[in-house]
Design a protein around this motif. Structure first.
Motif, PDB file in Angstrom:
ATOM      1  N   LYS A 256       0.577  -1.109  -0.187  1.00 31.58           N
ATOM      2  CA  LYS A 256       0.066  -0.044   0.133  1.00 31.58           C
ATOM      3  C   LYS A 256       0.796   1.255  -0.147  1.00 31.58           C
ATOM      4  CE  LYS A 256      -4.312  -1.632   2.104  1.00 31.58           C
ATOM      5  NZ  LYS A 256      -4.068  -3.078   1.932  1.00 31.58           N
ATOM      6  N   GLN A 257       2.331   1.129  -0.160  1.00 34.19           N
ATOM      7  CA  GLN A 257       3.103   2.220  -0.041  1.00 34.19           C
ATOM      8  C   GLN A 257       3.356   2.758  -1.353  1.00 34.19           C
ATOM      9  OE1 GLN A 257       3.634   3.614   3.081  1.00 34.19           O
ATOM     10  NE2 GLN A 257       2.137   1.930   3.583  1.00 34.19           N
ATOM     11  N   PRO A 258       4.279   3.889  -1.475  1.00 40.86           N
ATOM     12  CA  PRO A 258       4.323   4.520  -2.703  1.00 40.86           C
ATOM     13  C   PRO A 258       5.454   3.504  -3.521  1.00 40.86           C
ATOM     14  CG  PRO A 258       5.050   5.955  -1.220  1.00 40.86           C
ATOM     15  CD  PRO A 258       4.645   4.688  -0.497  1.00 40.86           C
ATOM     16  N   THR A 259       4.911   2.672  -4.377  1.00 41.03           N
ATOM     17  CA  THR A 259       5.656   1.279  -5.000  1.00 41.03           C
ATOM     18  C   THR A 259       6.718   2.121  -5.750  1.00 41.03           C
ATOM     19  OG1 THR A 259       3.820   0.264  -5.030  1.00 41.03           O
ATOM     20  CG2 THR A 259       5.602  -0.854  -6.396  1.00 41.03           C
ATOM     21  N   LYS A 260       6.412   2.972  -6.593  1.00 41.37           N
ATOM     22  CA  LYS A 260       7.450   3.617  -7.492  1.00 41.37           C
ATOM     23  C   LYS A 260       8.645   4.097  -6.698  1.00 41.37           C
ATOM     24  CE  LYS A 260       8.589   5.984 -11.389  1.00 41.37           C
ATOM     25  NZ  LYS A 260       8.841   5.036 -12.570  1.00 41.37           N
ATOM     26  N   GLY A 261       8.202   4.901  -5.697  1.00 47.87           N
ATOM     27  CA  GLY A 261       9.628   5.331  -4.919  1.00 47.87           C
ATOM     28  C   GLY A 261      10.363   4.391  -4.218  1.00 47.87           C
ATOM     29  N   LEU A 262       9.603   3.420  -3.583  1.00 50.68           N
ATOM     30  CA  LEU A 262      10.384   2.184  -3.260  1.00 50.68           C
ATOM     31  C   LEU A 262      11.313   1.285  -4.083  1.00 50.68           C
ATOM     32  CD1 LEU A 262       7.508   0.595  -0.790  1.00 50.68           C
ATOM     33  CD2 LEU A 262       9.285   2.263  -0.422  1.00 50.68           C
ATOM     34  N   GLY A 263      10.621   1.256  -5.276  1.00 49.13           N
ATOM     35  CA  GLY A 263      11.455   0.762  -6.482  1.00 49.13           C
ATOM     36  C   GLY A 263      12.578   1.525  -6.761  1.00 49.13           C
ATOM     37  N   LEU A 264      12.632   2.819  -6.807  1.00 49.64           N
ATOM     38  CA  LEU A 264      13.669   3.719  -7.077  1.00 49.64           C
ATOM     39  C   LEU A 264      14.638   3.803  -5.927  1.00 49.64           C
ATOM     40  CD1 LEU A 264      11.643   6.878  -8.762  1.00 49.64           C
ATOM     41  CD2 LEU A 264      13.231   5.143  -9.751  1.00 49.64           C
ATOM     42  N   THR A 265      13.936   3.742  -4.711  1.00 50.23           N
ATOM     43  CA  THR A 265      14.880   3.535  -3.635  1.00 50.23           C
ATOM     44  C   THR A 265      15.922   1.947  -3.779  1.00 50.23           C
ATOM     45  OG1 THR A 265      13.337   4.253  -2.084  1.00 50.23           O
ATOM     46  CG2 THR A 265      15.085   3.299  -1.080  1.00 50.23           C
ATOM     47  N   LYS A 266      15.273   1.002  -4.123  1.00 47.92           N
ATOM     48  CA  LYS A 266      15.878  -0.223  -4.410  1.00 47.92           C
ATOM     49  C   LYS A 266      17.199   0.137  -5.392  1.00 47.92           C
ATOM     50  CE  LYS A 266      14.910  -5.038  -5.311  1.00 47.92           C
ATOM     51  NZ  LYS A 266      14.270  -6.131  -4.962  1.00 47.92           N
ATOM     52  N   ARG A 267      16.731   0.631  -6.823  1.00 49.82           N
ATOM     53  CA  ARG A 267      17.753   1.004  -7.700  1.00 49.82           C
ATOM     54  C   ARG A 267      18.840   2.009  -7.209  1.00 49.82           C
ATOM     55  NH1 ARG A 267      15.879   4.109 -13.046  1.00 49.82           N
ATOM     56  NH2 ARG A 267      13.594   3.146 -12.755  1.00 49.82           N
ATOM     57  N   ALA A 268      18.420   2.769  -6.210  1.00 50.90           N
ATOM     58  CA  ALA A 268      19.750   3.629  -5.705  1.00 50.90           C
ATOM     59  C   ALA A 268      20.437   2.576  -4.926  1.00 50.90           C
ATOM     60  CB  ALA A 268      19.055   4.868  -5.051  1.00 50.90           C
ATOM     61  N   LEU A 269      19.800   1.822  -4.076  1.00 49.46           N
ATOM     62  CA  LEU A 269      20.698   1.096  -3.173  1.00 49.46           C
ATOM     63  C   LEU A 269      21.651  -0.025  -3.940  1.00 49.46           C
ATOM     64  CD1 LEU A 269      18.193   0.334  -0.418  1.00 49.46           C
ATOM     65  CD2 LEU A 269      20.040   1.678  -0.112  1.00 49.46           C
ATOM     66  N   ASN A 270      20.950  -0.542  -4.938  1.00 46.03           N
ATOM     67  CA  ASN A 270      21.786  -1.440  -5.839  1.00 46.03           C
ATOM     68  C   ASN A 270      22.937  -0.641  -6.347  1.00 46.03           C
ATOM     69  OD1 ASN A 270      20.203  -3.555  -5.608  1.00 46.03           O
ATOM     70  ND2 ASN A 270      19.117  -3.146  -7.420  1.00 46.03           N
ATOM     71  N   ALA A 271      22.870   0.740  -6.982  1.00 44.27           N
ATOM     72  CA  ALA A 271      23.737   1.448  -7.512  1.00 44.27           C
ATOM     73  C   ALA A 271      24.780   1.559  -6.439  1.00 44.27           C
ATOM     74  CB  ALA A 271      23.168   2.642  -8.121  1.00 44.27           C
ATOM     75  N   SER A 272      24.559   1.739  -5.185  1.00 51.08           N
ATOM     76  CA  SER A 272      25.405   2.367  -4.207  1.00 51.08           C
ATOM     77  C   SER A 272      26.732   1.836  -4.166  1.00 51.08           C
ATOM     78  CB  SER A 272      24.779   2.528  -2.669  1.00 51.08           C
ATOM     79  OG  SER A 272      24.472   1.353  -2.231  1.00 51.08           O
ATOM     80  N   PHE A 273      26.775   0.383  -4.341  1.00 50.24           N
ATOM     81  CA  PHE A 273      27.833  -0.638  -4.175  1.00 50.24           C
ATOM     82  C   PHE A 273      28.801  -0.395  -5.199  1.00 50.24           C
ATOM     83  CE2 PHE A 273      24.767  -2.771  -1.763  1.00 50.24           C
ATOM     84  CZ  PHE A 273      25.120  -2.815  -0.591  1.00 50.24           C
ATOM     85  N   ASP A 274      28.609   0.208  -6.306  1.00 53.84           N
ATOM     86  CA  ASP A 274      29.472   0.596  -7.366  1.00 53.84           C
ATOM     87  C   ASP A 274      30.112   1.848  -7.415  1.00 53.84           C
ATOM     88  OD1 ASP A 274      29.105  -2.347  -7.876  1.00 53.84           O
ATOM     89  OD2 ASP A 274      27.584  -1.419  -9.478  1.00 53.84           O
ATOM     90  N   ASN A 275      29.490   2.854  -6.500  1.00 54.04           N
ATOM     91  CA  ASN A 275      29.710   4.067  -6.880  1.00 54.04           C
ATOM     92  C   ASN A 275      30.338   4.876  -5.534  1.00 54.04           C
ATOM     93  OD1 ASN A 275      28.388   4.430  -9.039  1.00 54.04           O
ATOM     94  ND2 ASN A 275      26.391   5.036  -8.267  1.00 54.04           N
ATOM     95  N   ASP A 276      31.336   6.056  -5.743  1.00 53.36           N
ATOM     96  CA  ASP A 276      31.714   6.689  -4.820  1.00 53.36           C
ATOM     97  C   ASP A 276      30.671   7.606  -4.393  1.00 53.36           C
ATOM     98  OD1 ASP A 276      31.900   8.852  -6.358  1.00 53.36           O
ATOM     99  OD2 ASP A 276      33.956   8.596  -7.013  1.00 53.36           O
ATOM    100  N   LEU A 277      30.807   8.505  -3.196  1.00 57.59           N
ATOM    101  CA  LEU A 277      29.852   9.387  -2.886  1.00 57.59           C
ATOM    102  C   LEU A 277      29.440  10.502  -4.051  1.00 57.59           C
ATOM    103  CD1 LEU A 277      28.001  10.731  -0.619  1.00 57.59           C
ATOM    104  CD2 LEU A 277      30.062  12.189  -0.121  1.00 57.59           C
ATOM    105  N   LEU A 278      30.439  11.002  -4.809  1.00 54.62           N
ATOM    106  CA  LEU A 278      29.965  12.055  -5.677  1.00 54.62           C
ATOM    107  C   LEU A 278      28.895  11.274  -6.858  1.00 54.62           C
ATOM    108  CD1 LEU A 278      32.840  14.230  -6.280  1.00 54.62           C
ATOM    109  CD2 LEU A 278      31.017  14.489  -4.615  1.00 54.62           C
ATOM    110  N   GLN A 279      29.436  10.146  -7.291  1.00 53.02           N
ATOM    111  CA  GLN A 279      28.488   9.440  -8.253  1.00 53.02           C
ATOM    112  C   GLN A 279      26.976   9.104  -7.645  1.00 53.02           C
ATOM    113  OE1 GLN A 279      31.550   6.282  -8.536  1.00 53.02           O
ATOM    114  NE2 GLN A 279      31.903   6.898 -10.710  1.00 53.02           N
ATOM    115  N   GLN A 280      27.097   8.645  -6.378  1.00 56.64           N
ATOM    116  CA  GLN A 280      25.995   8.160  -5.765  1.00 56.64           C
ATOM    117  C   GLN A 280      24.968   9.307  -5.603  1.00 56.64           C
ATOM    118  OE1 GLN A 280      25.071   5.389  -5.449  1.00 56.64           O
ATOM    119  NE2 GLN A 280      23.079   5.514  -4.401  1.00 56.64           N
ATOM    120  N   LEU A 281      25.582  10.720  -5.231  1.00 57.76           N
ATOM    121  CA  LEU A 281      24.780  11.757  -5.161  1.00 57.76           C
ATOM    122  C   LEU A 281      24.093  12.176  -6.279  1.00 57.76           C
ATOM    123  CD1 LEU A 281      27.074  14.099  -2.803  1.00 57.76           C
ATOM    124  CD2 LEU A 281      24.856  13.225  -2.268  1.00 57.76           C
TER     125      LEU A 281
END
Ligand code: T3D
Length: 263
Positions: free
Chosen positions: A204-229
């Motif tokens: 019942k939560q904002p699925t689109k936002g949760l999905g994008l959160t997951k995409r950002a978390l997935n990307a975080s492991f390959d990125n440095d801080l500036l890339q992740q920002l």
């Protein structure tokens, strides 16, 4: 032989309930079951009615990894293990990580080998107090697969991940929780209720936002801080164009509960 019921799949209240269902062999994967699981995950991605996923195992185990009777058959030629990893496990882990909907894993019993690492690939892992996690690969001369060498050191650090993988000791759920491998441990008889309540809440939560959160978390492991920002900036832009962002802000201003659509 029919393999139809080896993955149970039911949609209720926006949640896809998936059950690994070969309890006689502790829900270990042979190729037909791995294929059926992949197809079910595809359905979860395609069906917009589904806004959260709950995975568990039938019987006393979550999953004992690869079906060793398939890997080393009593008669006939053995399959190439590399092919099994490429065709069975890599797609499962990739599909779980790429599914832009929350995936809860309700670990009801032992999770061994690929079964342990598939659980760790899920977004939120809740375990029964009777569950355990076992990097069983070293006992049979294999290396951890299904993303284990990627997830586990990131979850608990290199020293403990290495020890688990080289010693192959069963890690009880309570210890897994303590070392940050999983989210929560609950009494065995409450697991199904706790995980399905959480899944229904997430649906019942904002699925689109949760999905994008997951995409950002997935990307975080390959990125440095500036890339992740930069990733966050871009995905925040995308989230802000969703229906649910406007609804969330409006509901806050009007002091009422938001009604999210998931888009
Ligand atoms: O193709 C490839 O090999 C590459 C891919 C690799 C990925 C992997 O996952 S490799 C790792 C494979 N898994 C394992 O090595 C785990 C093997 N199982 C165990 O070590 C133990 O079963 C458990 C620690 C998980 C649970 O122990 P316990 O004492 O609670 O149960 P059990 O008595 O060992 O097992 C119950 C039944 O399930 C038993 O059958 P039976 O005797 O009642 O007819 C057992 O043979 C069967 N079973 C358990 N795990 C598997 C299995 N049958 C086939 N494959 C299994 N993995």
């Amino acid at each position: 032989m029919s393999h139809q019921n080896e993955i149970l799949f039911e949609i209720q209240d926006g949640v896809a309930f998936i059950t690994l269902n070969r309890p006689d062999v502790l829900n270990s994967f042979h190729r037909p079951m791995a294929k059926a699981f992949q197809e079910t995950l595809n359905a979860c991605a395609e069906n917009t009615e589904i806004r959260a996923v709950n995975v568990t195992g039938a019987g006393r185990a979550f999953c004992a990894g690869q079906d060793l009777a398939e890997a080393v058959p009593a008669q006939g030629p053995a399959p190439e293990i590399e092919d099994i990893v490429r065709e069975s496990y890599n797609p499962i882990v990739t599909k779980i990580r790429q599914l832009e909907k929350p995936v809860i894993c309700a670990v009801n019993g032992v999770a061994a080998g690929a079964g342990a690492n598939i659980a760790l690939a899920c977004d939120i892992v809740i375990a029964s107090e009777k569950a355990s996690f076992l990097q069983a690969f070293c006992h049979i001369g294999l290396i951890p697969d299904s993303g284990g060498t990627w997830f586990l050191p990131r979850l608990i650090g290199l020293p403990r991940a290495t020890a688990q993988m080289m010693l192959g000791e069963k890690v009880p759920a309570a210890e897994a929780l303590e070392m940050g491998m999983i989210y929560k441990v609950v009494p065995a008889e409450e697991l199904a209720e706790v995980s399905s309540k959480l899944a229904r809440h997430l649906a019942k939560q904002p699925t689109k936002g949760l999905g994008l959160t997951k995409r950002a978390l997935n990307a975080s492991f390959d990125n440095d801080l500036l890339q992740q920002l930069e990733v966050e900036e871009k995905l925040q832009g995308e989230a802000s164009h969703s229906h649910d962002y406007l609804e969330g802000v409006k509901a806050f201003q009007e002091k009422r509960k938001p009604e999210f659509k998931g888009s």
